[in-house]
Motif scaffolding. Structure first.
Motif, mmCIF file in Angstrom:
data_model
loop_
_atom_site.group_PDB
_atom_site.id
_atom_site.type_symbol
_atom_site.label_atom_id
_atom_site.label_comp_id
_atom_site.label_asym_id
_atom_site.label_seq_id
_atom_site.Cartn_x
_atom_site.Cartn_y
_atom_site.Cartn_z
ATOM 1 N N CYS A 50 36.500 -68.627 33.443
ATOM 2 C CA CYS A 50 37.510 -68.065 34.432
ATOM 3 C C CYS A 50 38.598 -67.081 33.710
ATOM 4 C CB CYS A 50 38.001 -69.163 35.019
ATOM 5 S SG CYS A 50 39.498 -68.839 36.105
ATOM 6 N N VAL A 51 39.023 -66.229 34.461
ATOM 7 C CA VAL A 51 40.107 -65.600 33.925
ATOM 8 C C VAL A 51 41.173 -65.353 34.922
ATOM 9 C CG1 VAL A 51 40.809 -63.080 33.484
ATOM 10 C CG2 VAL A 51 38.749 -63.642 32.736
ATOM 11 N N LEU A 52 42.277 -65.878 34.375
ATOM 12 C CA LEU A 52 43.573 -66.067 35.091
ATOM 13 C C LEU A 52 44.405 -64.818 35.142
ATOM 14 C CD1 LEU A 52 44.352 -69.852 34.805
ATOM 15 C CD2 LEU A 52 42.963 -68.865 36.603
ATOM 16 N N ILE A 53 44.985 -64.116 36.356
ATOM 17 C CA ILE A 53 45.989 -63.030 36.128
ATOM 18 C C ILE A 53 47.320 -63.355 37.142
ATOM 19 C CG2 ILE A 53 46.273 -60.731 36.355
ATOM 20 C CD1 ILE A 53 43.256 -60.443 36.760
ATOM 21 N N GLY A 54 48.192 -63.209 36.259
ATOM 22 C CA GLY A 54 49.477 -63.448 36.956
ATOM 23 C C GLY A 54 50.720 -62.568 36.536
ATOM 24 N N ASP A 55 51.824 -63.230 36.554
ATOM 25 C CA ASP A 55 53.107 -62.547 36.271
ATOM 26 C C ASP A 55 54.301 -63.379 35.588
ATOM 27 O OD1 ASP A 55 55.643 -62.939 38.345
ATOM 28 O OD2 ASP A 55 53.738 -63.038 39.383
ATOM 29 N N SER A 56 54.995 -62.585 34.761
ATOM 30 C CA SER A 56 55.819 -63.381 34.157
ATOM 31 C C SER A 56 57.214 -63.883 34.914
ATOM 32 C CB SER A 56 56.522 -62.313 32.959
ATOM 33 O OG SER A 56 57.251 -61.275 33.542
ATOM 34 N N GLY A 57 57.307 -63.438 36.043
ATOM 35 C CA GLY A 57 58.615 -63.877 36.793
ATOM 36 C C GLY A 57 58.653 -65.217 37.674
ATOM 37 N N GLN A 58 57.620 -65.751 37.553
ATOM 38 C CA GLN A 58 57.667 -66.923 38.377
ATOM 39 C C GLN A 58 57.085 -68.131 37.534
ATOM 40 O OE1 GLN A 58 55.539 -67.185 42.245
ATOM 41 N NE2 GLN A 58 55.534 -64.676 42.008
ATOM 42 N N HIS A 59 56.193 -68.911 37.857
ATOM 43 C CA HIS A 59 55.655 -69.955 36.963
ATOM 44 C C HIS A 59 54.277 -69.764 36.358
ATOM 45 C CE1 HIS A 59 59.374 -72.211 38.207
ATOM 46 N NE2 HIS A 59 59.131 -71.617 39.373
ATOM 47 N N ASP A 60 53.749 -68.636 36.553
ATOM 48 C CA ASP A 60 52.270 -68.437 36.450
ATOM 49 C C ASP A 60 51.970 -68.777 34.864
ATOM 50 O OD1 ASP A 60 52.166 -67.549 39.054
ATOM 51 O OD2 ASP A 60 51.748 -65.505 38.201
ATOM 52 N N PRO A 61 52.597 -68.423 33.768
ATOM 53 C CA PRO A 61 52.414 -68.690 32.315
ATOM 54 C C PRO A 61 52.373 -70.356 32.241
ATOM 55 C CG PRO A 61 53.932 -66.836 32.546
ATOM 56 C CD PRO A 61 53.749 -67.450 33.788
ATOM 57 N N GLU A 62 53.309 -70.804 32.749
ATOM 58 C CA GLU A 62 53.195 -72.364 32.720
ATOM 59 C C GLU A 62 52.084 -73.093 33.306
ATOM 60 O OE1 GLU A 62 57.246 -70.889 31.564
ATOM 61 O OE2 GLU A 62 56.021 -70.620 33.280
ATOM 62 N N VAL A 63 51.839 -72.594 34.660
ATOM 63 C CA VAL A 63 50.866 -73.263 35.245
ATOM 64 C C VAL A 63 49.376 -72.943 34.472
ATOM 65 C CG1 VAL A 63 49.638 -73.135 37.536
ATOM 66 C CG2 VAL A 63 52.141 -73.153 37.495
ATOM 67 N N TYR A 64 49.234 -71.650 34.203
ATOM 68 C CA TYR A 64 48.069 -71.434 33.644
ATOM 69 C C TYR A 64 47.823 -71.841 32.316
ATOM 70 C CZ TYR A 64 47.815 -67.545 37.334
ATOM 71 O OH TYR A 64 47.592 -66.678 38.352
ATOM 72 N N THR A 65 48.627 -72.202 31.420
ATOM 73 C CA THR A 65 48.572 -72.840 30.140
ATOM 74 C C THR A 65 48.187 -74.154 30.364
ATOM 75 O OG1 THR A 65 50.406 -71.602 29.147
ATOM 76 C CG2 THR A 65 49.825 -73.468 28.078
ATOM 77 N N ARG A 66 48.868 -75.024 31.406
ATOM 78 C CA ARG A 66 48.511 -76.189 31.740
ATOM 79 C C ARG A 66 46.931 -76.550 32.025
ATOM 80 N NH1 ARG A 66 50.787 -79.749 37.034
ATOM 81 N NH2 ARG A 66 49.362 -81.716 36.744
ATOM 82 N N ILE A 67 46.385 -75.446 32.632
ATOM 83 C CA ILE A 67 45.203 -75.267 33.196
ATOM 84 C C ILE A 67 44.090 -75.110 32.258
ATOM 85 C CG2 ILE A 67 43.369 -74.114 34.578
ATOM 86 C CD1 ILE A 67 45.577 -73.819 36.606
ATOM 87 N N VAL A 68 44.516 -74.196 31.050
ATOM 88 C CA VAL A 68 43.837 -74.140 29.869
ATOM 89 C C VAL A 68 43.426 -75.189 29.161
ATOM 90 C CG1 VAL A 68 43.898 -72.738 27.718
ATOM 91 C CG2 VAL A 68 44.541 -71.476 29.534
ATOM 92 N N LYS A 69 44.534 -76.197 28.977
ATOM 93 C CA LYS A 69 44.604 -77.418 28.345
ATOM 94 C C LYS A 69 43.531 -78.418 29.075
ATOM 95 C CE LYS A 69 49.123 -76.918 26.540
ATOM 96 N NZ LYS A 69 50.623 -77.625 26.305
ATOM 97 N N LYS A 99 38.739 -68.259 29.920
ATOM 98 C CA LYS A 99 38.462 -67.084 28.889
ATOM 99 C C LYS A 99 39.709 -66.251 28.309
ATOM 100 C CE LYS A 99 34.714 -69.048 28.013
ATOM 101 N NZ LYS A 99 34.697 -70.165 27.045
ATOM 102 N N ALA A 100 40.559 -66.086 29.242
ATOM 103 C CA ALA A 100 41.665 -65.172 29.070
ATOM 104 C C ALA A 100 42.693 -65.224 30.275
ATOM 105 C CB ALA A 100 41.426 -63.564 28.924
ATOM 106 N N VAL A 101 43.927 -65.222 29.683
ATOM 107 C CA VAL A 101 45.038 -65.378 30.669
ATOM 108 C C VAL A 101 45.889 -63.954 30.594
ATOM 109 C CG1 VAL A 101 47.193 -66.324 31.383
ATOM 110 C CG2 VAL A 101 45.339 -67.700 30.859
ATOM 111 N N TYR A 102 45.838 -63.121 31.698
ATOM 112 C CA TYR A 102 46.620 -62.025 31.737
ATOM 113 C C TYR A 102 47.914 -62.033 32.400
ATOM 114 C CZ TYR A 102 42.309 -60.015 30.122
ATOM 115 O OH TYR A 102 41.216 -59.705 29.321
ATOM 116 N N CYS A 151 40.929 -68.987 24.350
ATOM 117 C CA CYS A 151 41.604 -68.324 25.484
ATOM 118 C C CYS A 151 42.943 -67.711 24.930
ATOM 119 C CB CYS A 151 41.895 -69.290 26.394
ATOM 120 S SG CYS A 151 42.952 -68.614 27.904
ATOM 121 N N GLU A 152 43.083 -66.482 25.105
ATOM 122 C CA GLU A 152 44.427 -65.593 24.602
ATOM 123 C C GLU A 152 45.196 -65.434 25.899
ATOM 124 O OE1 GLU A 152 45.988 -61.761 22.270
ATOM 125 O OE2 GLU A 152 43.666 -62.156 22.349
ATOM 126 N N LEU A 153 46.489 -65.844 25.839
ATOM 127 C CA LEU A 153 47.439 -65.440 26.753
ATOM 128 C C LEU A 153 47.923 -64.156 26.316
ATOM 129 C CD1 LEU A 153 50.238 -67.716 28.251
ATOM 130 C CD2 LEU A 153 50.508 -65.429 27.856
#
Length: 369
Positions: free
Chosen positions: A276-295, A302-305, A331-333
């Protein structure tokens, strides 16, 4: 003095809001509106709504601005029909469900009879019987099942990731879509080409599933469909709009980050081992949610954009900290300033082709002119 909006743009806005109401030809009564479905080779999911809307009578002309205004008014006052039976048939499989108190239904269909393997989109037929003794309503929609050789799942946020902020505000989004001048685009430059490149993959022959998430309410579903078509963004189920209903049991909408986490993990479970590849933005909670899912799903993402939508130093430091938390994984953020930065990384990882990368470059340049 601010420029006046042209009558043509105002009419376009009216037609856009009124369009979903025209299918009943002004007769009113019960209507079923299914959304696109999705699934795997084991099961499929389909959501929609059954509601009652007013008729127009004989005094409203069938065409023109007055008809559009009347259809907009009908849309405002329509109401969902609860406890209505909805029978869904998909190939040789079927299920019957009931609508909830707001008229929504959510069907889960076990695929005991396999669907054809030579297509990804399958027709689902709906048969709806209301309580008033009226004739049954028949409708249909499409259900997306990824091909067996799919190599990557793409899950993308919409708000401030694909399109500029405004999706959670229906009137603002409509204004951006149909009234603002062409140079004030609603989609980020390069988005369409990047998602097209992800869809076809490095071979340019793939048919990858792209699932879109939004914090907006289900009532803007048609507008999002229009947005995707207008901007040539690959079609996919706009699956995960947020429930905004207020009740005594839930006196406020579900938090956006909880909503997104639950839906993405559901998709990862549904598609089992698919990367899976996850794509989001920096303005909400996407980085935190996506990092939790990676773990929690080691090896799956495979990548978080993350599209950078502001330049706040504190926020960038927080995202860098999250990047370090998963640096030991494969996985690289990636905090990206634009679609081109995402595309370059995707090309280096083999997610898209060289032709796809060049298309993103052209699209980004053209959209910026």
């Amino acid at each position: 003095m601010a420029p006046r909006k042209s009558p043509r743009k105002i009419r376009r806005l009216l037609r856009a809001i009124a369009r979903p109401m025209k299918s009943d030809r002004g007769l009113g009564g019960a209507v079923v509106h299914p959304y696109r479905g999705y699934g795997s080779t084991r099961e499929a999911f389909l959501m929609g709504r059954v509601f009652r809307q007013a008729g127009l009578g004989r005094i409203i002309p069938p065409y023109g601005a007055l008809r559009d205004i009347a259809d907009v008014a009908r849309r405002v006052v329509r109401r969902g029909l609860p406890d209505v039976k909805v029978h869904v048939t998909l190939g040789g499989n079927d299920v019957t469900v009931l609508t909830d108190q707001d008229g929504y239904f959510n069907a889960k269909i076990a695929l005991h009879a396999p669907l054809p393997l030579d297509t990804s989109w399958h027709r689902a037929d709906l048969h709806v019987v209301t309580h008033d003794g009226a004739e049954p309503i028949h409708s249909f929609t499409d259900v997306y099942i990824p091909p067996e050789d799919t190599d990557l799942l793409v899950i993308s946020d919409i708000d401030d990731t694909v399109m500029y902020t405004g999706v959670a505000n229906k009137l603002r989004m409509l204004y951006r879509l149909f009234v603002k001048p062409a140079h004030q685009r609603t989609a980020f430059p390069g988005v369409a080409a990047f998602y097209q490149a992800l869809y076809v993959g490095e071979s340019e022959a793939a048919r990858r599933p792209i699932l879109y998430v939004s914090r907006g309410p289900w009532s803007i579903y048609e507008m999002l469909e229009e947005f995707f078509q207008m901007n040539d963004i690959p079609v996919g189920p706009i699956l995960f709009l947020r429930e905004w209903g207020i009740s005594w049991r839930r006196p406020w909408p579900r938090r956006a980050e909880e909503h997104k986490y639950a839906l993405i993990t559901r998709m990862l479970d549904l598609f089992e081992d698919l990367p899976c590849v996850l794509i989001g933005d920096s303005g909400q909670h996407d980085p935190e949610v996506y990092t939790r899912i990676v773990k929690e799903y080691p090896g799956r993402v495979k990548a978080v954009y993350i599209r950078r939508i502001d330049s706040q130093a504190d926020r960038e430091r927080a995202i860098e900290g999250l990047r370090q938390e998963i640096a030991h994984t494969d996985c690289e953020l990636r905090l990206a300033i634009d679609s081109m930065a995402m595309a370059e990384h995707a090309r280096n990882r083999g997610f898209i082709s060289e032709g796809g990368l060049q298309a993103v470059r052209r699209d980004s340049r053209d959209d910026s002119d």
